[in-house]
Scaffold this active site. Structure first.
Site, PDB file in Angstrom:
ATOM      1  N   GLU A 115     -22.576   2.905 -28.564  1.00 20.15           N
ATOM      2  CA  GLU A 115     -21.603   3.869 -28.036  1.00 20.15           C
ATOM      3  C   GLU A 115     -22.135   4.633 -26.832  1.00 20.15           C
ATOM      4  OE1 GLU A 115     -22.288   3.437 -31.270  1.00 20.15           O
ATOM      5  OE2 GLU A 115     -20.429   3.391 -32.422  1.00 20.15           O
TER       6      GLU A 115
ATOM      7  N   GLY B 272     -18.486   0.686 -34.370  1.00 23.83           N
ATOM      8  CA  GLY B 272     -17.672   0.804 -35.581  1.00 23.83           C
ATOM      9  C   GLY B 272     -17.886  -0.350 -36.556  1.00 23.83           C
TER      10      GLY B 272
ATOM     11  N   ALA C 267     -15.273  -0.382 -32.436  1.00 26.69           N
ATOM     12  CA  ALA C 267     -13.920   0.110 -32.215  1.00 26.69           C
ATOM     13  C   ALA C 267     -13.362  -0.587 -30.977  1.00 26.69           C
ATOM     14  CB  ALA C 267     -13.941   1.624 -32.030  1.00 26.69           C
TER      15      ALA C 267
ATOM     16  N   GLU D 168     -20.841   0.587 -38.449  1.00 28.49           N
ATOM     17  CA  GLU D 168     -20.448   1.709 -39.315  1.00 28.49           C
ATOM     18  C   GLU D 168     -19.635   1.226 -40.516  1.00 28.49           C
ATOM     19  OE1 GLU D 168     -19.114   3.585 -35.632  1.00 28.49           O
ATOM     20  OE2 GLU D 168     -19.992   5.465 -36.371  1.00 28.49           O
TER      21      GLU D 168
HETATM   22  N1  CAA Z   1     -13.345  -3.724 -28.086  1.00 30.21           N
HETATM   23  C1  CAA Z   1     -12.423  -4.513 -27.473  1.00 30.21           C
HETATM   24  N2  CAA Z   1     -12.663  -5.764 -27.114  1.00 30.21           N
HETATM   25  C2  CAA Z   1     -13.884  -6.281 -27.355  1.00 30.21           C
HETATM   26  C3  CAA Z   1     -14.884  -5.536 -27.982  1.00 30.21           C
HETATM   27  C4  CAA Z   1     -14.582  -4.187 -28.368  1.00 30.21           C
HETATM   28  N3  CAA Z   1     -15.465  -3.410 -28.994  1.00 30.21           N
HETATM   29  N4  CAA Z   1     -16.005  -6.300 -28.100  1.00 30.21           N
HETATM   30  C5  CAA Z   1     -15.687  -7.480 -27.556  1.00 30.21           C
HETATM   31  N5  CAA Z   1     -14.421  -7.481 -27.121  1.00 30.21           N
HETATM   32  C6  CAA Z   1     -13.698  -8.578 -26.462  1.00 30.21           C
HETATM   33  C7  CAA Z   1     -14.159  -8.771 -25.050  1.00 30.21           C
HETATM   34  O1  CAA Z   1     -13.535  -7.855 -24.185  1.00 30.21           O
HETATM   35  C8  CAA Z   1     -13.754 -10.192 -24.792  1.00 30.21           C
HETATM   36  O2  CAA Z   1     -12.358 -10.213 -24.533  1.00 30.21           O
HETATM   37  P1  CAA Z   1     -11.771 -11.160 -23.358  1.00 30.21           P
HETATM   38  O3  CAA Z   1     -12.102 -12.569 -23.797  1.00 30.21           O
HETATM   39  O4  CAA Z   1     -10.318 -10.851 -23.370  1.00 30.21           O
HETATM   40  O5  CAA Z   1     -12.496 -10.779 -22.103  1.00 30.21           O
HETATM   41  C9  CAA Z   1     -13.964 -10.859 -26.143  1.00 30.21           C
HETATM   42  O6  CAA Z   1     -13.994  -9.797 -27.098  1.00 30.21           O
HETATM   43  C10 CAA Z   1     -15.273 -11.607 -26.231  1.00 30.21           C
HETATM   44  O7  CAA Z   1     -16.316 -10.713 -25.870  1.00 30.21           O
HETATM   45  P2  CAA Z   1     -17.390 -11.034 -24.701  1.00 30.21           P
HETATM   46  O8  CAA Z   1     -16.801 -11.966 -23.696  1.00 30.21           O
HETATM   47  O9  CAA Z   1     -17.934  -9.732 -24.218  1.00 30.21           O
HETATM   48  O10 CAA Z   1     -18.478 -11.831 -25.561  1.00 30.21           O
HETATM   49  P3  CAA Z   1     -20.049 -11.913 -25.256  1.00 30.21           P
HETATM   50  O11 CAA Z   1     -20.576 -12.963 -26.180  1.00 30.21           O
HETATM   51  O12 CAA Z   1     -20.301 -12.058 -23.803  1.00 30.21           O
HETATM   52  O13 CAA Z   1     -20.653 -10.475 -25.702  1.00 30.21           O
HETATM   53  C11 CAA Z   1     -20.874  -8.535 -27.124  1.00 30.21           C
HETATM   54  C12 CAA Z   1     -20.587 -10.052 -27.024  1.00 30.21           C
HETATM   55  C13 CAA Z   1     -22.331  -8.246 -26.713  1.00 30.21           C
HETATM   56  C14 CAA Z   1     -20.654  -8.122 -28.552  1.00 30.21           C
HETATM   57  C15 CAA Z   1     -19.908  -7.789 -26.154  1.00 30.21           C
HETATM   58  O14 CAA Z   1     -18.586  -8.232 -26.424  1.00 30.21           O
HETATM   59  C16 CAA Z   1     -19.942  -6.299 -26.303  1.00 30.21           C
HETATM   60  O15 CAA Z   1     -20.862  -5.664 -25.820  1.00 30.21           O
HETATM   61  N6  CAA Z   1     -18.907  -5.718 -26.950  1.00 30.21           N
HETATM   62  C17 CAA Z   1     -18.756  -4.282 -27.052  1.00 30.21           C
HETATM   63  C18 CAA Z   1     -19.728  -3.692 -28.062  1.00 30.21           C
HETATM   64  C19 CAA Z   1     -19.565  -2.177 -28.105  1.00 30.21           C
HETATM   65  O16 CAA Z   1     -19.826  -1.471 -27.171  1.00 30.21           O
HETATM   66  N7  CAA Z   1     -19.150  -1.670 -29.296  1.00 30.21           N
HETATM   67  C20 CAA Z   1     -18.978  -0.256 -29.521  1.00 30.21           C
HETATM   68  C21 CAA Z   1     -17.538   0.112 -29.365  1.00 30.21           C
HETATM   69  S1  CAA Z   1     -17.299   1.873 -29.408  1.00 30.21           S
HETATM   70  C22 CAA Z   1     -17.234   2.283 -31.039  1.00 30.21           C
HETATM   71  O17 CAA Z   1     -17.376   1.465 -31.927  1.00 30.21           O
HETATM   72  C23 CAA Z   1     -16.947   3.724 -31.285  1.00 30.21           C
HETATM   73  C24 CAA Z   1     -17.112   4.194 -32.672  1.00 30.21           C
HETATM   74  O18 CAA Z   1     -18.186   4.262 -33.247  1.00 30.21           O
HETATM   75  C25 CAA Z   1     -15.953   4.717 -33.374  1.00 30.21           C
END
Ligand code: CAA
Length: 258
Positions: free
Chosen positions: A132, A109, A66, A112
């Site tokens: 999460e 998500g 998400a 999911e």
């Molecule tokens: N939401 C918004 N933006 C996201 C994102 C997310 N879930 N995942 C990645 N991005 C964005 C980053 O912020 C980054 O944006 P900028 O270039 O503007 O800074 C861009 O995508 C590239 O990401 P990274 O620079 O972080 O890339 P990386 O290769 O260093 O890392 C990753 C990759 C490990 C996937 C890392 O991006 C990450 O940990 N992302 C978040 C994963 C996460 O926590 N997901 C769960 C979300 S909560 C959820 O899903 C709730 C639910 O069940 C309903």
């Protein structure tokens, strides 16, 4: 479709293909994307020419969850009334089979969404996780329920409580993934599986999917009863006659979805 901003939609014969298209955000699932995905799937569901759907992401990420930037400042009532979890209802209600083609990150998500698909084909690079907990929340698009049913309590607890990722091999071994293929074969494999499904009798395909879904939601004897009635009902279709006569005549069946 020009109306879509966050996804690409195309058809390949009898297969509908939706590609998540927010590469700069690793296909983070914002409200707009979830709505557009629901619209696209609903349109394929209504399109008689389509027999199965493939949902793909990018090479680096199927979807990294998400959209955290969209959620960060939200209050309880914001998320309660927006009900992004409930917004998946239109996708889940689609009776035509959905195949997820997963390369790279399928997190939160994104994992999911894969769990909401009927068949999950993963590239060797795929990584699944429910991170999460690291954000101070829990899965909200069905992960605590669907993941637990898919891979069992021990693995689901491990992933959901630690936030660690599992690779494609572990995901297949655990029962989350249907097949693992080399990355350069991923889309072809997903499209050809979907084309194969779409070539069969539509009534049989929908009945098969529905009966397997019943296995997730009911007890054994109720499920077996459901299956038996669905099996019997297919003998009312022309396609059942065609499929069996073609076998006897040693030719390929020509299903007409009647
Ligand atoms: N939401 C918004 N933006 C996201 C994102 C997310 N879930 N995942 C990645 N991005 C964005 C980053 O912020 C980054 O944006 P900028 O270039 O503007 O800074 C861009 O995508 C590239 O990401 P990274 O620079 O972080 O890339 P990386 O290769 O260093 O890392 C990753 C990759 C490990 C996937 C890392 O991006 C990450 O940990 N992302 C978040 C994963 C996460 O926590 N997901 C769960 C979300 S909560 C959820 O899903 C709730 C639910 O069940 C309903």
């Amino acid at each position: 479709d020009a109306a879509y901003e966050t996804i690409l939609v195309e058809t390949r014969g009898a297969v509908g293909l939706v590609t998540l298209n927010r590469p700069k955000a690793l296909n983070a699932l914002n409200a707009r994307l979830i709505g557009e995905l629901g619209d696209a799937i609903q349109a394929f569901e209504a399109d008689e020419a389509i027999g199965a759907v493939v949902i793909a992401g990018g090479e680096k990420a199927f979807a990294a969850g998400a959209d955290i930037t969209e959620m960060a400042s939200k209050s309880f009532t914001d998320v309660y009334f927006a009900d992004l979890g409930g917004a998946w209802g239109r996708l889940v209600a689609c009776r035509k089979p959905r195949i997820a083609a997963v390369s790279g990150y399928a997190l939160g998500g994104g994992a999911e969404l894969a769990q909401m698909c009927d068949v999950v084909i993963a590239s060797e690079t795929a990584k699944f996780g429910q991170p999460e907990i690291t954000l101070g929340i829990i899965p909200g698009f069905g992960g605590t329920q669907r993941l637990t049913r898919a891979i069992g309590k021990a693995k689901a607890m491990d992933l959901i409580l630690t936030g660690r990722m599992m690779d494609a091999e572990e995901a297949e071994r655990s029962g989350l993934v249907s097949r693992v293929v080399p990355g350069d074969r991923l889309l072809d494999e997903a499209l050809s599986a979907a084309a194969k499904i779409a070539s069969f009798s539509r009534a049989a395909v929908l009945a098969a999917k529905e009966a397997v879904e019943v296995a997730h939601e009911t007890g054994l004897s109720e499920g077996v009863r459901f299956e038996r009635r669905a099996f019997q009902a297919l003998f009312a279709t022309e396609d059942q006659k065609e499929g069996m006569v073609a076998f006897v005549e040693k030719r390929k069946p020509a299903f007409r979805n009647r």
